[in-house]
Design an enzyme around this catalytic site. Structure first.
Site, PDB file in Angstrom:
ATOM      1  N   ASP A   1       0.817  -1.218   0.000  1.00 49.62           N
ATOM      2  CA  ASP A   1       0.000   0.000   0.000  1.00 49.62           C
ATOM      3  C   ASP A   1       0.847   1.262   0.000  1.00 49.62           C
ATOM      4  O   ASP A   1       0.646   2.162  -0.823  1.00 49.62           O
ATOM      5  CB  ASP A   1      -0.934   0.038   1.219  1.00 49.62           C
ATOM      6  CG  ASP A   1      -1.986  -1.064   1.182  1.00 49.62           C
ATOM      7  OD1 ASP A   1      -1.809  -2.046   0.433  1.00 49.62           O
ATOM      8  OD2 ASP A   1      -2.982  -0.946   1.924  1.00 49.62           O
TER       9      ASP A   1
ATOM     10  N   SER B   1      -6.936  -6.716   7.945  1.00 53.66           N
ATOM     11  CA  SER B   1      -6.162  -5.488   8.081  1.00 53.66           C
ATOM     12  C   SER B   1      -5.458  -5.559   9.423  1.00 53.66           C
ATOM     13  O   SER B   1      -6.100  -5.693  10.465  1.00 53.66           O
ATOM     14  CB  SER B   1      -7.110  -4.288   8.024  1.00 53.66           C
ATOM     15  OG  SER B   1      -6.447  -3.153   8.518  1.00 53.66           O
TER      16      SER B   1
ATOM     17  N   ASP C   1      -7.275   6.254  12.406  1.00 55.07           N
ATOM     18  CA  ASP C   1      -5.858   6.577  12.282  1.00 55.07           C
ATOM     19  C   ASP C   1      -5.587   7.837  11.473  1.00 55.07           C
ATOM     20  O   ASP C   1      -4.682   8.603  11.794  1.00 55.07           O
ATOM     21  CB  ASP C   1      -5.087   5.375  11.727  1.00 55.07           C
ATOM     22  CG  ASP C   1      -4.990   4.269  12.768  1.00 55.07           C
ATOM     23  OD1 ASP C   1      -4.807   4.604  13.953  1.00 55.07           O
ATOM     24  OD2 ASP C   1      -5.112   3.094  12.412  1.00 55.07           O
TER      25      ASP C   1
ATOM     26  N   ARG D   1       0.444   6.342  16.953  1.00 53.63           N
ATOM     27  CA  ARG D   1       0.303   7.331  15.881  1.00 53.63           C
ATOM     28  C   ARG D   1       0.953   8.675  16.183  1.00 53.63           C
ATOM     29  O   ARG D   1       1.606   9.256  15.303  1.00 53.63           O
ATOM     30  CB  ARG D   1      -1.175   7.522  15.508  1.00 53.63           C
ATOM     31  CG  ARG D   1      -1.891   6.265  15.030  1.00 53.63           C
ATOM     32  CD  ARG D   1      -1.061   5.450  14.097  1.00 53.63           C
ATOM     33  NE  ARG D   1      -1.815   4.389  13.413  1.00 53.63           N
ATOM     34  CZ  ARG D   1      -1.263   3.498  12.633  1.00 53.63           C
ATOM     35  NH1 ARG D   1       0.048   3.508  12.427  1.00 53.63           N
ATOM     36  NH2 ARG D   1      -1.996   2.572  12.049  1.00 53.63           N
TER      37      ARG D   1
HETATM   38  N1  ARG Z   1      -9.574  -0.005  15.744  1.00 48.24           N
HETATM   39  C1  ARG Z   1      -8.264   0.171  16.283  1.00 48.24           C
HETATM   40  C2  ARG Z   1      -8.045   1.619  16.628  1.00 48.24           C
HETATM   41  O1  ARG Z   1      -8.682   2.471  16.091  1.00 48.24           O
HETATM   42  C3  ARG Z   1      -7.174  -0.352  15.375  1.00 48.24           C
HETATM   43  C4  ARG Z   1      -7.064   0.323  14.020  1.00 48.24           C
HETATM   44  C5  ARG Z   1      -5.951  -0.158  13.128  1.00 48.24           C
HETATM   45  N2  ARG Z   1      -5.911  -1.568  13.034  1.00 48.24           N
HETATM   46  C6  ARG Z   1      -6.037  -2.284  11.910  1.00 48.24           C
HETATM   47  N3  ARG Z   1      -6.074  -3.583  12.026  1.00 48.24           N
HETATM   48  N4  ARG Z   1      -6.102  -1.712  10.745  1.00 48.24           N
HETATM   49  O2  ARG Z   1      -7.213   1.920  17.452  1.00 48.24           O
END
Ligand code: ARG
Length: 402
Positions: A17, A180, A126, A97
């Site tokens: 990606d 994911s 995110d 993050r």
């Molecule tokens: N839902 C979780 C959060 O917002 C994880 C998000 C990212 N995880 C992922 N498997 N894409 O903190």
């Protein structure tokens, strides 16, 4: 195509990606792309990302090991608060993050870049976390979120773009990715695909950092964690750095099936989502920290902390790490930790973690006061007036009005 963007710093994992994003940025904006790849304990080699970024024509490449900074400056402060979102989520993705965003902004400043870019989609938390951090740290930064702009909205289109641009595609990246996944030293999270049905039990191969509780050893493991000023400093008497300590707890917890969570959570952007998290070390750490607080915090401080905790957790979840309100709460929490020192003893057994002992040089626990045996420090007759005055308004209510 030319544009106003001259140089952009991309948070680059080296995966398909973000490799596509690298090329797409060059093409769409005609700009230089600086890549930034960090080791935050995701468990993948980061050096291959350097070669890949080079091949794809990145103008500058930053590869950094941020594991210590991640645990020391983000995970540990958050654990002082005992933060849990919606009662169960240890915030493993949310807490990483701000660190990545901060380094991106610093690299943008150092390289004279005028923009930053990330690979988060337009549906998740995110994007919010990255961008709130960018704007908080550099108010005039230009933010590019390719997933919200481009039309590569399927795996097939992404792969086709990659093929057109000679982007190497790992064999298993050709088809649909099974889930994911987001991983770092605190957790692994899995979402999407089969997990989108909240009634469907996760497949065994969703899990990568913990054994199934039913496959865990029949003998429990004991682990002792020592704290100073609210932070873990040693495991089984061995002092180590924050990242090494969390790595060790991940191993012990993971081997005993500790720290699996399957939940439906409320995303900041509005929808509910189902996620599966593995946070073995963090789960052990939280139990141990609370055990030391139970001995060392005064009731007033302890209860106030517990009231503030959901607010703190929500700020972290929603991406407000670099905000005055998170910093205010952090100051209060850090103040409460001055005497949070001692050792917790935990028993790990088939997915569970139980506190079985705790001791502290700063303990407020007084056996001479609490004992069921005869004592010379507490007059039981004092309790009568205490109860009577507390009961007064209840009695008046029952006696009736008017
Ligand atoms: N839902 C979780 C959060 O917002 C994880 C998000 C990212 N995880 C992922 N498997 N894409 O903190």
């Amino acid at each position: 195509m030319t544009s106003d963007v001259k140089k952009v710093v991309l948070a680059y994992s080296g995966g398909l990606d973000t490799s596509v994003i690298l090329k797409w940025l060059q093409e769409r904006y005609g700009c230089e792309v600086v890549t930034f790849t960090a080791d935050i304990g995701q468990g993948e080699e980061i050096e291959p990302a350097r070669a890949k970024a080079e091949t794809l024509g990145a103008s500058e490449i930053f590869v950094e090991d941020l594991r210590e900074a991640f645990v020391r400056d983000y995970v540990f402060p958050m654990f002082r608060a005992n933060a849990l979102y919606e009662g169960v989520y240890l915030l493993g993705t949310a807490i990483a993050r701000p660190l990545i965003a901060k380094r991106q902004v610093e690299i943008a400043e150092a390289t004279g870049a005028d923009a930053v870019a990330h690979g988060a989609t337009g549906k998740g938390n995110d994007q919010v976390r990255f961008e709130l951090a960018y704007y908080a740290l550099k108010p005039d930064i230009r933010v590019i979120a390719p997933w919200r702009e481009w039309d590569l909205d399927s795996r097939a289109k992404l792969v086709a773009f990659a093929e057109q641009h000679q982007i190497p595609i790992a064999r298993d990246a050709r088809g649909e990715a099974p889930y994911s996944i987001d991983a770092n030293l605190l957790h692994v999270s899995s979402e999407g695909k089969a997990l989108e049905d909240p009634w469907a039990e996760p497949d065994a191969h969703v899990y990568s950092r913990t054994v199934a509780p039913e496959a865990a050893p029949d003998e429990p493991a004991y682990v002792e964690i020592e704290f100073e000023r609210g932070d873990a400093v040693a495991v089984d008497g061995e002092r180590s750095s924050p990242a090494a300590l969390l790595t060790r707890l991940n191993e012990i917890g993971g081997a005993h099936g500790v720290g699996r969570v399957d939940l439906v959570e409320n995303r900041f952007v509005g929808m509910k989502s189902r996620g599966v998290y593995e946070t073995p070390g963090g789960t052990v750490l939280l139990a141990a920290h609370r055990a030391i607080e139970s001995l060392t915090l005064d009731r007033g401080a302890q209860h106030l902390k517990d009231e503030l905790m959901p607010r703190y957790a929500e700020l972290v979840y929603n991406g407000f790490w670099f905000s005055p309100e998170r910093e205010m709460l952090q100051a209060a929490i850090d103040k409460s930790q001055e005497n949070v020192a001692g050792t917790a003893r935990l028993k790990l057994y088939k997915g569970s973690v139980s506190v079985v002992g705790r001791k502290s040089p700063q303990s407020l626990y007084r056996q001479d006061f609490v004992t069921f045996e005869a004592d010379g420090v507490y007059d039981q007759r004092d309790a009568e007036g205490f109860i009577k005055l507390n009961a007064l308004r209840l009695r008046l209510l029952k006696m009736g009005r008017g």
